[in-house]
Design an enzyme around this catalytic site. Structure first.
Site, PDB file in Angstrom:
ATOM      1  N   ASP A   1       0.819  -1.227   0.000  1.00  0.00           N
ATOM      2  CA  ASP A   1       0.000   0.000   0.000  1.00  0.00           C
ATOM      3  C   ASP A   1       0.846   1.267   0.000  1.00  0.00           C
ATOM      4  O   ASP A   1       0.433   2.298   0.511  1.00  0.00           O
ATOM      5  CB  ASP A   1      -0.960   0.043   1.213  1.00  0.00           C
ATOM      6  CG  ASP A   1      -1.757  -1.237   1.348  1.00  0.00           C
ATOM      7  OD1 ASP A   1      -2.244  -1.711   0.311  1.00  0.00           O
ATOM      8  OD2 ASP A   1      -1.878  -1.752   2.465  1.00  0.00           O
TER       9      ASP A   1
ATOM     10  N   LYS B   1       2.246   2.130  -4.974  1.00  0.00           N
ATOM     11  CA  LYS B   1       2.913   1.601  -6.178  1.00  0.00           C
ATOM     12  C   LYS B   1       2.067   1.833  -7.419  1.00  0.00           C
ATOM     13  O   LYS B   1       2.576   2.117  -8.493  1.00  0.00           O
ATOM     14  CB  LYS B   1       3.170   0.090  -6.026  1.00  0.00           C
ATOM     15  CG  LYS B   1       4.135  -0.253  -4.917  1.00  0.00           C
ATOM     16  CD  LYS B   1       4.287  -1.747  -4.765  1.00  0.00           C
ATOM     17  CE  LYS B   1       3.021  -2.437  -4.339  1.00  0.00           C
ATOM     18  NZ  LYS B   1       2.536  -2.070  -2.986  1.00  0.00           N
TER      19      LYS B   1
ATOM     20  N   GLY C   1      -4.220  -4.543  -4.274  1.00  0.00           N
ATOM     21  CA  GLY C   1      -5.177  -3.530  -4.729  1.00  0.00           C
ATOM     22  C   GLY C   1      -4.445  -2.250  -5.027  1.00  0.00           C
ATOM     23  O   GLY C   1      -3.925  -1.612  -4.137  1.00  0.00           O
ATOM     24  N   HIS C   2      -4.332  -1.934  -6.299  1.00  0.00           N
ATOM     25  CA  HIS C   2      -3.680  -0.677  -6.660  1.00  0.00           C
ATOM     26  C   HIS C   2      -4.746   0.335  -7.033  1.00  0.00           C
ATOM     27  O   HIS C   2      -5.544   0.079  -7.924  1.00  0.00           O
ATOM     28  CB  HIS C   2      -2.752  -0.871  -7.856  1.00  0.00           C
ATOM     29  CG  HIS C   2      -1.599  -1.765  -7.565  1.00  0.00           C
ATOM     30  ND1 HIS C   2      -0.899  -1.714  -6.387  1.00  0.00           N
ATOM     31  CD2 HIS C   2      -1.020  -2.730  -8.296  1.00  0.00           C
ATOM     32  CE1 HIS C   2       0.066  -2.608  -6.428  1.00  0.00           C
ATOM     33  NE2 HIS C   2       0.014  -3.245  -7.563  1.00  0.00           N
TER      34      HIS C   2
ATOM     35  N   GLN D   1       2.096  -6.039  -3.137  1.00  0.00           N
ATOM     36  CA  GLN D   1       2.423  -6.083  -1.702  1.00  0.00           C
ATOM     37  C   GLN D   1       3.764  -5.374  -1.447  1.00  0.00           C
ATOM     38  O   GLN D   1       4.130  -4.506  -2.216  1.00  0.00           O
ATOM     39  CB  GLN D   1       2.443  -7.523  -1.170  1.00  0.00           C
ATOM     40  CG  GLN D   1       1.055  -8.146  -1.053  1.00  0.00           C
ATOM     41  CD  GLN D   1       0.641  -8.942  -2.279  1.00  0.00           C
ATOM     42  OE1 GLN D   1       1.470  -9.521  -2.940  1.00  0.00           O
ATOM     43  NE2 GLN D   1      -0.636  -8.965  -2.565  1.00  0.00           N
TER      44      GLN D   1
END
Ligand code: GDP
Length: 433
Positions: A12, A15, A39-40, A219
């Site tokens: 988080d 990225k 989750g981006h 991650q």
């Protein structure tokens, strides 16, 4: 230049924004590990788009996106994401490539995930329960089903039958029927087929043709299965080694490594986090930074920047440079703290310990720096940052021993500083972005 962009903390770090920003400089963005638990969040013209499985480069129409063998794929989640992007006007069909060696997440992996967390009770890992861990377990246990297996009818039937029978024995009273699952997998294979290829060959040819590749990590370093806070980790290698194993590329193909580091620390799920702030200070960072999981909505644990973590990430990954994100979240604080080491008994530790019992007893040693009242939010030139914010960045550079070449001052693509005479300006050229 082929550049790896990966998280240097607990994930988080932002990225998604950094990869999205850099993507115009690349021909291919390749993901090497994880699943749809990543989750981006990317904002394009104020539209919030969450990418889970597809590489963040997918929002740029000239870029091909590769999903490597190190990724585990839930086909239904993949199709849902592709369809969602279609509704936003992004057609991915001609630009997506999927490794024939990637492993498949089957519906029963999700159930096994829930079961395993329930069994651990208070010692639960805090997984997203999407079946990612159990799919990796099957991979290592040499009973996994790979993308290429979806096209071998007879072999697939046998594999699914045996796996379902084994699972039914494991979960008491379970009578799952393998047949509908088999039909479903055949149908998934049909839809995936046009994208399936040998990613290693594709990337080798791309690189040989002088077309640059961005290797995208999901991650972060401390969630790496080997180098993270085991067992409170993800099930894959999110660190630099994962690029080689998860895509079938040689280390010589990685020309630079950019670590994405948040200006403070966050983590989701369980496990130690030495600089965690409980109470009002933590709430302040969480609220300003909107620190809630983009996939799960879970509140993230927040704390001060941890140099022990950053230096560890720098060493493991060979970071050439850092993209420092969310500096704006610290705007308005009277003072900011940086953890430069851990007090453990009478010692001060500067290397990340393997033993979580040691880590749990570590007390952060803080250096306090002045905060800044003038906002850094949206600033695009380094010299326009408040003086104290510049001091903060310079301090992090000196204690982490890695230069900061990109500073992110907001969630938008334009809220970014690319520093002159930095690795980023050398790799990409200032003014080209
Ligand atoms: P990732 O998984 O590393 O891509 O990180 P996430 O997407 O889960 O979280 C990053 C969040 O921070 C997203 O909502 C981004 O839009 C946002 N973000 C990224 N960079 C910045 C920044 O510099 N400032 C602020 N305020 N938000 C940012």
């Amino acid at each position: 230049m082929n550049i790896a962009v990966l998280g240097a903390q607990w994930g988080d770090e932002g990225k998604g924004k950094v990869v999205d920003l850099l993507t115009p400089q690349f021909a291919v963005v390749a993901r090497y590990q994880g699943g749809h638990n990543a989750g981006h969040t990317v904002f394009v013209d104020r539209t919030k788009i969450i990418l889970r499985l597809l590489p963040s480069g997918i929002l740029h129409s000239h870029v091909s996106c590769a999903i490597g063998n190190g990724v585990v794929i839930d086909p239904q989640a993949l199709f849902t994401e592709i369809d969602e992007l279609g509704r936003f006007g992004y057609d991915v069909s001609n630009r997506l490539l999927i490794s024939e060696r990637a492993h498949i997440i089957l519906p029963y992996h999700r159930e096994l995930d829930l079961l395993s967390e329930a069994r651990r009770g208070e010692r639960k890992i805090g997984t997203t329960s999407r079946g990612i861990g159990p799919a990796y377990e099957d991979k290592i246990g040499r009973r996994g089903i790979r993308v290429c297996d979806l096209f071998d009818r007879a072999g697939l039937e046998q594999e699914i039958r045996e796996n379902v029978q084994a699972r039914n024995r494991l979960i008491k009273e379970s009578t799952l029927d393998w047949r509908p699952l088999f039909d479903q997998m055949l149908a998934y294979g049909e839809r995936m087929k046009p994208w399936v290829t040998d990613i290693s060959v594709f990337l080798a040819k791309t690189s040989a043709a002088g077309r640059p590749i961005l290797f995208e990590g999901a991650q972060g370093t401390l969630l790496d299965i080997d180098h993270g806070t085991y067992p409170f980790v993800t099930s894959s290698n999110s660190t630099i080694g994962g690029v080689c194993t998860g895509l079938g590329v040689s280390p010589k193909m990685i020309n630079g490594v950019l670590g994405v580091v948040k200006a403070y620390a966050t983590r989701v799920g369980e496990g130690p986090m030495p600089t965690e702030l409980l109470g009002a200070s933590g709430d302040r960072l969480r609220d300003s930074g909107k620190e809630f999981g983009s996939v799960t909505g879970r509140p993230r644990r927040c704390g001060w920047y941890d140099v022990v973590v950053a230096r560890y990430a720098a060493r493991i990954n060979g970071l050439d440079s850092v993209a420092l994100t969310k500096l704006d979240v610290l705007d308005g604080l009277d003072e900011v703290k940086v953890c430069t080491g851990y007090r453990f008994g009478s010692d001060v530790i500067s290397e990340w310990p393997a033993d979580l019992n040691v880590l749990a007893k570590c007390e952060p040693v803080y250096e306090t720096l002045p905060g800044w009242s003038r906002p850094s939010s949206g600033v695009t030139r380094y010299e326009d940052l408040p003086r104290e914010a510049q001091q903060y960045v310079a301090f992090l550079e000196s204690v982490t021993a890695v230069p900061v070449s990109i500073v992110s001052t907001g969630s938008g693509r334009n809220d970014t500083i690319i520093r002159e005479k930095s690795a980023a300006s050398e790799w990409f050229g200032v003014g080209t972005m």
